[in-house]
Design an enzyme around this catalytic site. Structure first.
Site, short mmCIF file in Angstrom:
data_model
loop_
_atom_site.label_atom_id
_atom_site.label_comp_id
_atom_site.label_asym_id
_atom_site.label_seq_id
_atom_site.Cartn_x
_atom_site.Cartn_y
_atom_site.Cartn_z
N GLY A 301 0.82 -1.20 0.00
CA GLY A 301 0.00 0.00 0.00
C GLY A 301 0.85 1.26 0.00
CB SER A 302 -0.07 4.68 1.07
OG SER A 302 -1.27 4.69 0.32
CB VAL A 303 4.57 2.02 3.42
CG1 VAL A 303 3.78 2.20 4.70
CG2 VAL A 303 4.39 0.62 2.88
CB SER A 357 -1.88 8.68 1.53
OG SER A 357 -1.36 7.41 1.21
#
Length: 580
Positions: A301-303, A357
């Site tokens: 995901g967004s990491v 994000s």
């Protein structure tokens, strides 16, 4: 006269008998003198060999330790305890039937099974039962059965019970062979196990082993000891906070990894739920043995957006102030990519892309460098291959990018459609915290060999993945995430912390779409940003009470970060507001 003759004859025979007995006694005495005095050491060696076969043939397994941060002494996490066993030497057993019947009663074993073992003349010795209790030992001693002996063996023990359980692994039986299963016990099996010895007895003219004869002995070589990089205090705190977070959020499981970004040394590696290493046989769900920190493939995901932006910043294609128009969605080949909040944010900078994000912003940054260059950077950051940490690990998966399908590249820009492991993310982010130098993670700081020599692990720079300037720029952008974006709950008063949240969907097991109402929340970051002392990832699997990582992984990260800063006595680098 006749009477005197008889008396003389009797005295003569008595003298002969006395002389004969005296001679026999002298021979026996001489033999005993030879065996016990002149050859006593050799006789003892033969006796010892006969009654301590197990210890001579089987090495002592090396210990796994960590260093106490205050005393710098080794604290055992995996060690050995002595346990008694009974074994037989077939060539020394005089009455196999009587022996097997007697032992079956004491050992509560099948008499035929014992008989088959002790009549196997091809064996020099046969183990009959291990882990004897005191009553069994005493009864066997009292039986005084020829060819039946007691000995001791090492039994693996874990003094800290469940601490670091998935990372340590355990020793168990694989078939008839005892060996390390899972974790460090498995990875370092050859080093920890040592080398077995060899015992060769002489044979008589008929080819039968003469067990009590002189033995040609090659002694066993004990295993090496491992000293870990793990800090016990940090490990205990990580496991405690992780347990609380998983249970409080109604999640399935979780992982925390803490490392030194300058060296790659792992300071803590926690998984929950965990298990008692001394009672691993009571675990009913084998997946619990897997170390999710190194084998837990998931779509991050967004990491992952920080990796995409890092590549674009490094190539000079974007800066923190580069803008684009966020319409809330992008159409690619009939497929619509939307922001997670389903909103259009208008003109946004690259810093705001990380703060809020924005999926569309990550795709924009990726488009500035192109698919081929994006894929090259992902490989440089270590994704799609193992890190080389001293644990059984998985590679993650970038296969979706090999077909050069545009949608796959676009979703990969914000961490979907690809898979990584927590340890891969830790390694990749070391480049952002360490001036662009990506460090190889390691968990064993030293190996102590049987001869006392020490092999020390040296930090390894995998590559200069991005420039120092690009790394510093990304660090500042990630500070903004904690100060102004979704990472506020990861902040620590008095310090500038850098990090990124990620809430990722979970792919269905059949590979078709994603599971409903299921996600994995992550937060990864480092600090203090001026001179990072630690890098940390918190991952929470399937939280049921909240939707986004900013409410699950981020708060746990902040609590652990505050503990680390206090533990290392790192002074604040910014004013603390009054009253806080």
């Amino acid at each position: 006269m006749v009477k005197l003759a008889k008396t003389s004859s009797f005295d003569f025979r008595s003298s002969l008998l006395t002389a004969f007995l005296l001679g026999v006694f002298m021979l026996i005495a001489g033999r005993l003198f030879y065996l016990q005095i002149l050859n006593g050491a050799e006789a003892k060696k033969i006796a010892d060999a006969q009654h301590n076969i197990y210890q001579k043939l089987f090495p002592s397994r090396g210990e796994i330790k960590l260093l106490d941060s205050l005393t710098q002494t080794g604290v055992p996490l995996a060690t050995n305890l002595k346990s008694f066993l009974v074994y037989g030497v077939p060539t020394d057993i005089l009455n196999p039937n009587l022996t097997s019947v007697s032992l079956a009663t004491v050992l509560q074993m099948d008499q035929k099974e014992i008989l088959n073992k002790i009549t196997n003349s091809a064996k020099k010795y046969v183990p009959l039962k291990k882990k004897l209790n005191e009553e069994e030992q005493q009864k066997i001693k009292e039986l005084k059965l020829p060819g039946i002996y007691l000995d001791s063996e090492d039994v693996r023990a874990y003094p800290e019970n469940s601490l670091l359980s998935q990372t340590l692994g355990f020793v168990g039986y694989k078939g008839d062979e005892k060996k390390g299963l899972y974790g460090l016990e498995k990875y370092f099996e050859k080093d920890l196990a040592g080398s077995p010895g060899e015992l060769v007895a002489e044979k008589d003219a008929g080819g039968t082993y003469i067990f009590s004869a002189r033995l040609n002995e090659q002694p066993a070589l004990d295993g090496a000891d491992l000293i870990l990089t793990i800090d016990k205090t940090l490990q205990f705190q990580a496991e405690s906070l992780l347990k609380d977070s998983v249970e409080r959020n109604g999640a399935d499981s979780g992982t925390i990894v803490v490392a030194n970004p300058k060296t790659g040394a792992i300071l803590a590696m926690a998984n929950y739920p965990n298990f008692d290493l001394n009672q691993f046989n009571k675990v009913t769900q084998p997946w619990l043995f897997n170390n999710q920190a190194v084998t837990g493939n998931y779509e991050p995901g967004s990491v992952f957006k920080a990796i995409t932006l890092a590549a674009a910043v490094d190539l000079g294609k974007v800066t923190p102030d580069t803008t684009y128009n966020d319409t809330g969605s992008i159409n690619v080949g009939g497929f619509t990519i939307r922001n997670s909040d389903h909103k259009a944010h208008g003109i946004q900078t690259m810093t705001q892309v990380l703060d809020e994000s924005l999926n569309t912003g990550a795709v924009f940054a990726k488009e500035q460098i192109g698919n081929a260059m994006f894929y090259k950077y992902l490989q440089s950051f270590g994704f799609g291959k193992i890190t080389g940490i001293e644990l059984p690990e998985t590679r993650g998966n970038l296969d979706g990018l090999k077909a050069n399908i545009q949608t796959n590249y676009d979703t990969a820009a914000f961490g979907q459609g690809i898979s990584v492991t927590p340890i891969q993310l830790i390694q990749a982010y070391t480049a952002l915290a360490n001036g662009g130098k990506m460090m190889k993670p390691y968990i064993v700081q030293a190996k102590i060999l049987p001869d006392g020599k020490t092999q020390t692990t040296e930090p390894v720079v995998v590559a200069q993945v991005i420039s120092e300037k690009a790394a510093n720029t990304m660090a500042a952008m990630l500070v903004s995430v904690v100060e102004n974006g979704h990472g506020k709950k990861a902040g620590v008063l008095g310090y500038y912390m850098a990090g990124k949240t990620g809430t990722a969907q979970v792919a269905k097991k059949d590979g078709k779409g994603y599971e409903e109402n299921n996600n994995i929340g992550s937060f990864i970051g480092f600090g203090p940003v001026e001179e990072p002392k630690f890098i940390m990832l918190v991952r929470i699997d399937h939280p049921r009470d909240v939707k986004y990582a900013e409410s699950t992984a981020a708060p746990t990260w902040g609590k652990m970060a505050e503990f680390i800063l206090n533990y290392y006595h790192i002074p604040p680098t910014r004013p603390i507001p009054a009253g806080k």
